[in-house]
Enzyme design. Structure first.
Site, PDB file in Angstrom:
ATOM      1  CB  SER A 197     -11.971 -34.078 -35.687  1.00  0.00           C
ATOM      2  OG  SER A 197     -11.779 -32.598 -36.062  1.00  0.00           O
ATOM      3  CB  THR A 236      -2.694 -21.394 -23.172  1.00  0.00           C
ATOM      4  OG1 THR A 236      -1.154 -20.977 -22.649  1.00  0.00           O
ATOM      5  CG2 THR A 236      -3.733 -21.005 -22.473  1.00  0.00           C
ATOM      6  CB  CYS A 321      -8.046 -33.704 -47.557  1.00  0.00           C
ATOM      7  SG  CYS A 321      -9.169 -33.414 -45.949  1.00  0.00           S
TER       8      CYS A 321
HETATM    9  N1  PLP Z   1      -9.715 -38.514 -40.354  1.00  0.00           N
HETATM   10  C1  PLP Z   1     -10.741 -38.634 -41.109  1.00  0.00           C
HETATM   11  C2  PLP Z   1     -11.457 -39.957 -41.312  1.00  0.00           C
HETATM   12  C3  PLP Z   1     -11.434 -37.467 -41.779  1.00  0.00           C
HETATM   13  O1  PLP Z   1     -12.451 -37.459 -42.258  1.00  0.00           O
HETATM   14  C4  PLP Z   1     -10.731 -36.295 -41.290  1.00  0.00           C
HETATM   15  C5  PLP Z   1     -11.261 -34.851 -41.958  1.00  0.00           C
HETATM   16  O2  PLP Z   1     -11.613 -34.894 -42.907  1.00  0.00           O
HETATM   17  C6  PLP Z   1      -9.634 -36.166 -40.618  1.00  0.00           C
HETATM   18  C7  PLP Z   1      -9.061 -37.581 -40.010  1.00  0.00           C
HETATM   19  C8  PLP Z   1      -8.744 -35.088 -40.120  1.00  0.00           C
HETATM   20  O3  PLP Z   1      -9.396 -34.579 -38.978  1.00  0.00           O
HETATM   21  P1  PLP Z   1      -9.144 -32.494 -38.813  1.00  0.00           P
HETATM   22  O4  PLP Z   1      -9.741 -32.124 -40.120  1.00  0.00           O
HETATM   23  O5  PLP Z   1      -9.655 -32.408 -37.933  1.00  0.00           O
HETATM   24  O6  PLP Z   1      -7.470 -32.777 -38.860  1.00  0.00           O
END
Ligand code: PLP
Length: 375
Positions: A197, A236, A321
């Site tokens: 990401s 796109t 999160c």
């Molecule tokens: N996987 C892990 C281990 C992460 O730390 C995160 C983001 O906190 C993600 C996936 C999700 O990434 P994104 O925020 O780009 O959806």
């Protein structure tokens, strides 16, 4: 501001932002357009893909852009289950995956799949042996993250890949916290899918990528539409975000050794300064250079985060999160409730200074003294 939350997201480097502005204002044409400006946008996109694929150690044809890590995780899991639909509907994963994996697996369970969630030991790690013991005839997918976002634990994805070499189960790894933080290549890991990401490495939010290689074949498209991303993820292309992603990756790659050394130095200094605070304990192995989890048992992490925020210090209570909820990672590790509830995550980036750590240490010590003098 003392920004110590680089595992949640990172500041976009000015050069990456500049690359995005350039693409938005100069190379804004649709890369599928046939005229010269469209071809130029396509060339730029191809170059950006090659940069990111190079950093991940795969071929550009094996890299598919997505809008974020979560999208890549969901796509890989569904694609693997689709490819292996005749093998079975059993998934092996860990209880400490990011919600982008866990919630997708939970949805698949609602659709009739079964899942085994491996619990980490008190050290926050999972072993390849645990995976081996959980495998069944009908295991179609193993999904194990490379680096845990709350504790910095580095999981043995290479060993797990070796285990699966003669079995049908496909291997997905969420490498979002590992990319450009620990040494690996997509090929070297041996996973069939790996997810990264942009916003965790100095790029913008809104861009991610999925490596599809190894034994993955006839991939299930994520969306159905035009021919972009080999027809597998049509729409796109987000050319500006991708340009910012690629520039950020280039910058991180160029300074990789120094950045890691700086982050390790900050972490060691933080251990020394924070370790002097009465009752404070460190949580998890912190294998990755940028993550350090710590707990003041009995001091609710939300209060610590809010109080520090008032002093301009940004850290998070576990993963960004899961605001307000007990961390599933710490719970899976078997931490006692008081320690888990008092755990905060400090995470470093190339921009972090020892002064940031000093500010954090002073604030935590003050918090410990004034808020809970009875403890
Ligand atoms: N996987 C892990 C281990 C992460 O730390 C995160 C983001 O906190 C993600 C996936 C999700 O990434 P994104 O925020 O780009 O959806």
């Amino acid at each position: 501001m003392h920004y110590l939350d680089h595992a949640a997201t990172t500041p976009v480097s000015p050069q990456a932002a500049q690359a995005m502005v350039e693409v938005m204002t100069e190379h804004f044409a649709n890369p599928s357009a046939q005229y010269a400006a469209g071809r130029a946008a396509r060339e730029r996109l191809d170059r950006d893909r090659a940069v990111i694929a190079g950093a991940l150690g795969c071929r550009p044809e094996e890299l598919f852009f997505t809008s974020c890590g979560t999208e890549g995780d969901n796509w890989a899991i569904r694609a693997a289950m689709h490819q292996n639909r005749r093998v079975g509907r059993h998934i092996v994963t860990t209880a400490m995956e990011h919600s982008g994996v866990l919630q997708c697996v939970k949805q698949l369970e609602r659709e009739g799949c079964t899942a085994t969630y491996l619990r980490p030991g008190p050290d926050g790690r999972i072993t390849a042996e645990q995976v081996r013991a959980a495998l069944r005839e009908d295991t179609a997918l193993v999904s194990v993250m490379l680096v845990n976002n709350e504790t910095g634990a580095r999981l043995p994805v290479e060993e797990i890949a070796a285990l699966l070499r003669d079995r049908p189960a496909l291997l997905h790894t969420d490498a979002v916290q590992g990319f450009l933080k620990v040494t690996f290549t997509a090929g070297g890991l041996g996973a069939d899918y790996a997810v990264i990401s942009a916003h965790k490495v100095g790029g913008p939010k809104g861009a991610g990528a999925l490596y599809i290689g190894g034994r993955a074949k006839n991939t299930l498209p994520l969306l159905f539409g035009g021919g972009q991303e080999g027809g597998l993820r049509p729409g796109t292309e987000a050319t500006a975000q991708i340009a910012g992603f690629a520039r950020a990756v280039q910058l991180r790659q160029a300074g990789l050794e120094e950045d890691w050394a700086r982050m390790e130095a900050c972490k060691a200094y933080a251990r020394e300064r924070l370790g002097a605070i009465p009752d404070l304990r460190f949580v998890g192995p912190a294998d990755a250079p940028h993550i350090l989890a710590l707990s003041l048992p009995g001091y609710p992490s939300q209060n610590i985060v809010t109080e520090l925020s008032g002093l301009g210090i940004c850290i998070s209570a576990g993963s960004a999160c899961h605001r307000g909820k007990a961390s599933h990672v710490l719970t899976a590790m078997g931490l006692d409730k008081r320690t888990a509830a008092g755990t905060v995550r400090v995470s470093f980036g190339p921009e972090t200074t020892l002064e940031d750590v000093d500010a954090l240490a002073a604030a935590l010590l003050e918090h410990r003294k004034t808020r809970f003098p009875m403890l």
